[in-house]
Scaffold this motif. Structure first.
Motif, PDB file in Angstrom:
ATOM      1  N   TYR A 193      44.438  45.583  47.012  1.00 18.43           N
ATOM      2  CA  TYR A 193      44.302  45.468  45.611  1.00 18.43           C
ATOM      3  C   TYR A 193      45.588  46.219  44.991  1.00 18.43           C
ATOM      4  N   LYS A 228      31.043  44.867  43.106  1.00 19.18           N
ATOM      5  CA  LYS A 228      31.800  43.655  42.924  1.00 19.18           C
ATOM      6  C   LYS A 228      32.305  43.749  44.322  1.00 19.18           C
ATOM      7  N   LYS A 253      32.012  41.970  48.287  1.00 13.69           N
ATOM      8  CA  LYS A 253      33.068  40.977  49.218  1.00 13.69           C
ATOM      9  C   LYS A 253      32.568  42.203  50.836  1.00 13.69           C
ATOM     10  N   ARG A 289      43.660  36.724  56.302  1.00 14.58           N
ATOM     11  CA  ARG A 289      43.450  38.227  55.153  1.00 14.58           C
ATOM     12  C   ARG A 289      44.551  38.266  53.946  1.00 14.58           C
ATOM     13  N   SER A 297      46.317  38.786  50.139  1.00 10.32           N
ATOM     14  CA  SER A 297      46.446  38.938  48.665  1.00 10.32           C
ATOM     15  C   SER A 297      47.227  38.226  47.834  1.00 10.32           C
ATOM     16  N   SER A 338      40.076  34.923  54.055  1.00 10.81           N
ATOM     17  CA  SER A 338      40.322  35.687  52.049  1.00 10.81           C
ATOM     18  C   SER A 338      40.696  35.522  52.008  1.00 10.81           C
ATOM     19  N   THR A 370      42.335  36.616  47.705  1.00 13.32           N
ATOM     20  CA  THR A 370      42.066  37.685  46.909  1.00 13.32           C
ATOM     21  C   THR A 370      43.305  36.797  45.636  1.00 13.32           C
ATOM     22  N   ASP A 429      37.893  34.607  46.160  1.00 16.79           N
ATOM     23  CA  ASP A 429      38.075  35.899  45.049  1.00 16.79           C
ATOM     24  C   ASP A 429      39.323  35.480  43.740  1.00 16.79           C
ATOM     25  N   SER A 480      38.055  36.034  40.611  1.00 24.71           N
ATOM     26  CA  SER A 480      37.041  36.409  39.782  1.00 24.71           C
ATOM     27  C   SER A 480      38.162  37.298  37.735  1.00 24.71           C
TER      28      SER A 480
END
Length: 608
Positions: A440, A450, A454, A538, A540, A564, A566, A588, A590
């Motif tokens: 994040y 949420k 996850k 992963r 982001s 994964s 995001t 993700d 969202s």
């Protein structure tokens, strides 16, 4: 758990699934799979034991071995996943009729046979790699591990009072009412008080600059026509900063997203004309950025507006306060008495004084915390054990682990050392859940439910006692991270926690730990990628620089092993096509626009 043991948590059950009769493995392959599973179970226990030692204290050979085993676990899981996906793709009860159906089923059986041969060859290669890893280090011997039974975890009810106490210590007693309020000069009718006044709060990380600014904001906001409190952070998007200011002030027109910087500045000028405003810009890192933000605030209406900034950089603070009417507030550490009060309130459940046996070690620990509220609260939370106080020997061990503590310049490395004690004091499954938060952006409000889902989807939440759902176990993890002061709770108007935020010092720590463990790759548009570019697991995508013309990510890194991804709204333009991801488990998007006009549409083929 994955930071500790790689893919072991999800891999071992999959190897068990592979041994079921329905997959009809050849006898030799089945035996190799059984042997592999036993070997990995032993290695898994060794990895958990190794993780109990801080990484900088690990024997170099152990560290290399652990990294090798984790990397290999990911490779094995890729092999198993691809096999299961290919074999399971066509169900055995396909009832297609006629000659075409017969040909289709024949082709499928032939393909499954080839898949079984492939996994046989893959298992042979895996065993050879395991032998190479084992040859670099003696076979691991691990004592039996005690079962980890967890009861339901609720948020410590003292924590909300504790954060209120921290606010009082940095805000009410002296600092807020006497020093900062006098600098703001809200009362009096002379001409200087009518002009726009800027005050910059400056001090190193963890001192409570944001807490103080928020306390002042809440006290005085009622005397202004409009107000805004906007965090900036290390790599801000200037257009988003201007939009956030406008929205907080009360201008939430839908066309803001279409405006460029110049138009947003003009919009701010128009909106603030003839209004007395209070604006707080929190956590500025760059002088040039401030110069840009400052263009939006003119001193023409003489209505007594106030602009407050917080920064940890003295030169930025000087830039924020360039006129004679402006002031700089130098944030100081807590006094010895206030530090002791904050520390003891977290540890001792009643209001009695610190017991005599803890008095000296308590004072020694507080010296190392240097009056920094973040360090004090974090260390106190590590020593608090529910309603009980941890034994004194654990206090002594903590004291030794803190090294020299916060030095006179309160360096980032020393703060990391203090915070890392609390990290290594976490159960191994919580470590993974905490490190996951580095996906994040800075100052991001993270929705609790949420996040828990996850964690579940990533496989971080371990199965507990029968009858306990994975979500409730994840809720226990979330509450425990709050109780240990590793994340900061965000309350709704009814006093219920609905979200959390990560302090920027904690975020700095987990980003560094994640980088070392090759746990997450963060692409934020700065040109830096926060991990290695190979073996990406992963991803982001933040890309906070919206105008940054980034190269396609597929030119920078391979997507074949990404489990994964995001994506945050500014990064939708650089998202690779989903067909690039061969083993994707978590997606993700969202907060992104997924409508027909979205730039994501061409890359979402196959998603229903």
């Amino acid at each position: 758990m994955e930071v500790v043991t790689g893919a072991m948590g999800s891999l071992l059950p999959k190897l068990g699934k592979l041994l079921l009769e329905e997959y009809k493995l050849h006898k030799g392959v089945k035996e190799k799979t059984k042997d592999l599973r036993k070997e990995l179970e032993s290695m898994n226990l060794a990895l958990v034991k190794i993780d109990e030692v801080p990484r900088d204290q690990l024997d170099r050979q152990d560290k290399l071995w652990a990294d090798d085993v984790r990397d290999l676990s990911y490779k094995i899981e890729d092999v198993v996943d691809k096999f299961l996906m290919h074999v399971d793709r066509i169900q055995p009860d396909d009832t297609t009729n006629g000659f075409k159906g017969l040909m289709k089923r024949t082709a499928e059986l032939f393909k499954k046979g080839k898949d079984r041969n492939r996994i046989g060859h893959a298992m042979k290669g895996i065993q050879e790699e395991l032998q190479k890893v084992a040859a670099r280090r003696d076979r691991n011997k691990v004592d039996g591990m005690a079962p980890n039974t967890r009861e339901a975890v609720v948020i410590d009810p003292r924590l909300r009072a504790l954060y209120t106490e921290a606010t009082e210590l940095v805000g009410i007693y002296g600092k807020r009412d006497q020093d900062l309020m006098s600098l703001l000069s809200l009362e009096g009718g002379d001409a200087s008080n009518k002009r726009l006044k800027k005050v910059s709060i400056v001090g190193f990380g963890g001192l409570g600059k944001t807490t103080l600014a928020r306390a002042v904001y809440n006290k005085i906001k009622g005397v202004f026509d409009c107000r805004a409190f906007v965090p900036v952070g290390r790599n801000p998007n200037i257009k988003k900063v201007f939009r956030d200011i406008l929205i907080d002030l009360g201008n939430s027109n839908s066309d803001l997203a279409l405006l460029d910087e110049r138009q947003l500045i003009n919009k701010l000028h128009e909106f603030l004309e003839n209004k007395r405003y209070l604006v707080i810009i929190d956590d500025i890192w760059d002088e040039k950025l401030w110069e840009y933000i400052n263009l939006a605030f003119s001193d023409r209406n003489n209505l007594g507006s106030r602009l407050i900034t917080t920064t940890r950089i003295v030169s930025v603070s000087n830039s924020c306060c360039s006129s004679a009417n402006d002031s700089i507030y130098q944030m100081k550490p807590l006094s010895t008495d206030d530090s002791r009060r904050l520390f003891h309130k977290r540890i001792f459940p009643d209001k009695s004084a610190c017991p005599n046996e803890f008095e000296q070690v308590s004072n020694d620990i507080l010296k190392k915390c240097g009056g920094v509220p973040l360090a004090i609260i974090t260390i106190a939370s590590a020593l608090a054990s529910g309603q009980q106080v941890k034994p004194k020997r654990e206090w002594d061990i903590l004291l030794q682990s803190l090294g020299s503590g916060l030095t006179e310049d309160n360096s980032l490395e020393e703060m990391r050392r203090i915070l890392s004690f609390s990290y290594y004091n976490l159960p191994y499954d919580l470590k993974t859940c905490l490190l996951y938060l580095c996906i994040y952006p800075e100052d991001h409000e993270i929705n609790r439910d949420k996040l828990i889902w996850k964690w579940v989807a990533e496989g971080f939440v371990l199965h507990g006692n029968q009858g306990t759902s994975l979500f409730l176990l994840g809720l226990n993890y979330f509450n425990e991270l709050i109780n240990r002061s590793m994340i900061q709770p965000i309350y709704d108007p009814l006093g219920q926690v609905y979200a959390c935020r990560v302090h920027d010092m904690v975020l700095d720590l987990i980003c560094n730990l994640s980088h070392e463990a090759k746990f997450v790759n963060v692409f934020d548009g700065t040109g830096n990628i926060m991990s290695s570019q190979s073996n990406v697991r992963r991803l982001s995508l933040q890309n906070k620089m919206e105008d940054h013309q980034a190269k396609p990510l597929t030119n920078i890194m391979s997507m074949s092993r990404v489990r994964s991804i995001t994506i945050f709204p500014p990064a939708v333009s650089i998202m690779p096509a989903l067909s690039r991801f061969e083993v994707l488990r978590v997606l993700d998007m969202s907060d992104c626009n997924l409508g027909e006009s979205s730039s994501l549409q061409p890359n979402l083929k196959g998603v229903g």
